[in-house]
Scaffold this active site. Sequence first.
Site, PDB file in Angstrom:
ATOM      1  N   PRO A   2       0.822  -1.210   0.000  1.00 24.89           N
ATOM      2  CA  PRO A   2       0.000   0.000   0.000  1.00 24.89           C
ATOM      3  C   PRO A   2       0.857   1.262   0.000  1.00 24.89           C
ATOM      4  O   PRO A   2       1.890   1.334   0.664  1.00 24.89           O
ATOM      5  CB  PRO A   2      -0.798  -0.119   1.292  1.00 24.89           C
ATOM      6  N   LYS A  33      -2.197  -5.263   6.266  1.00 25.93           N
ATOM      7  CA  LYS A  33      -0.926  -5.456   5.557  1.00 25.93           C
ATOM      8  C   LYS A  33       0.212  -5.076   6.499  1.00 25.93           C
ATOM      9  O   LYS A  33       0.061  -4.197   7.347  1.00 25.93           O
ATOM     10  CB  LYS A  33      -0.880  -4.583   4.302  1.00 25.93           C
ATOM     11  N   ILE A  65      -2.126  -3.655  -3.789  1.00 24.89           N
ATOM     12  CA  ILE A  65      -2.374  -4.916  -4.489  1.00 24.89           C
ATOM     13  C   ILE A  65      -3.463  -5.608  -3.681  1.00 24.89           C
ATOM     14  O   ILE A  65      -3.216  -6.140  -2.598  1.00 24.89           O
ATOM     15  CB  ILE A  65      -1.097  -5.777  -4.562  1.00 24.89           C
ATOM     16  N   ASN A  98      -8.472   8.950  -4.343  1.00 26.14           N
ATOM     17  CA  ASN A  98      -8.628   8.002  -5.440  1.00 26.14           C
ATOM     18  C   ASN A  98      -8.012   6.671  -5.022  1.00 26.14           C
ATOM     19  O   ASN A  98      -6.932   6.643  -4.425  1.00 26.14           O
ATOM     20  CB  ASN A  98      -7.932   8.514  -6.710  1.00 26.14           C
TER      21      ASN A  98
END
Length: 115
Positions: A2, A33, A65, A98
């Site tokens: 991330p 994560k 991901i 976003n």
Amino acid sequence: MPMFVVNTNVPRASVPDGFLSELTQQLVQAMGKPAQYIAVHVVPDQLMAFGGSSEPCALCSLHSIGKIGGAQNRSYSKLLCGLLAERLRISPDRIYINYYDMNAANVGWNGSTFA
């Protein structure tokens, strides 16, 4: 992997010490994560306007991901807008985030990719 990026017109002097670490730890909890893979980039002092006003604002992106999708993104928006409001004094209605779900083959790290 991330990666959270915050572009803001808030001055560098108004970014509190420990803010990057706090963002990292909150993303660890929210995304599940490991901290070692989370990157945070805060870019202060930007020439920006939102709705025609130069009051504090932020344009952000969260790349990952996996772990990107409708319900997750709403949860991240609540968390991240809350942190930006509390720590940088940016009204949540002056923040865009976003979200990008990355293909592991398109993310390089440590001389290779995550694929």
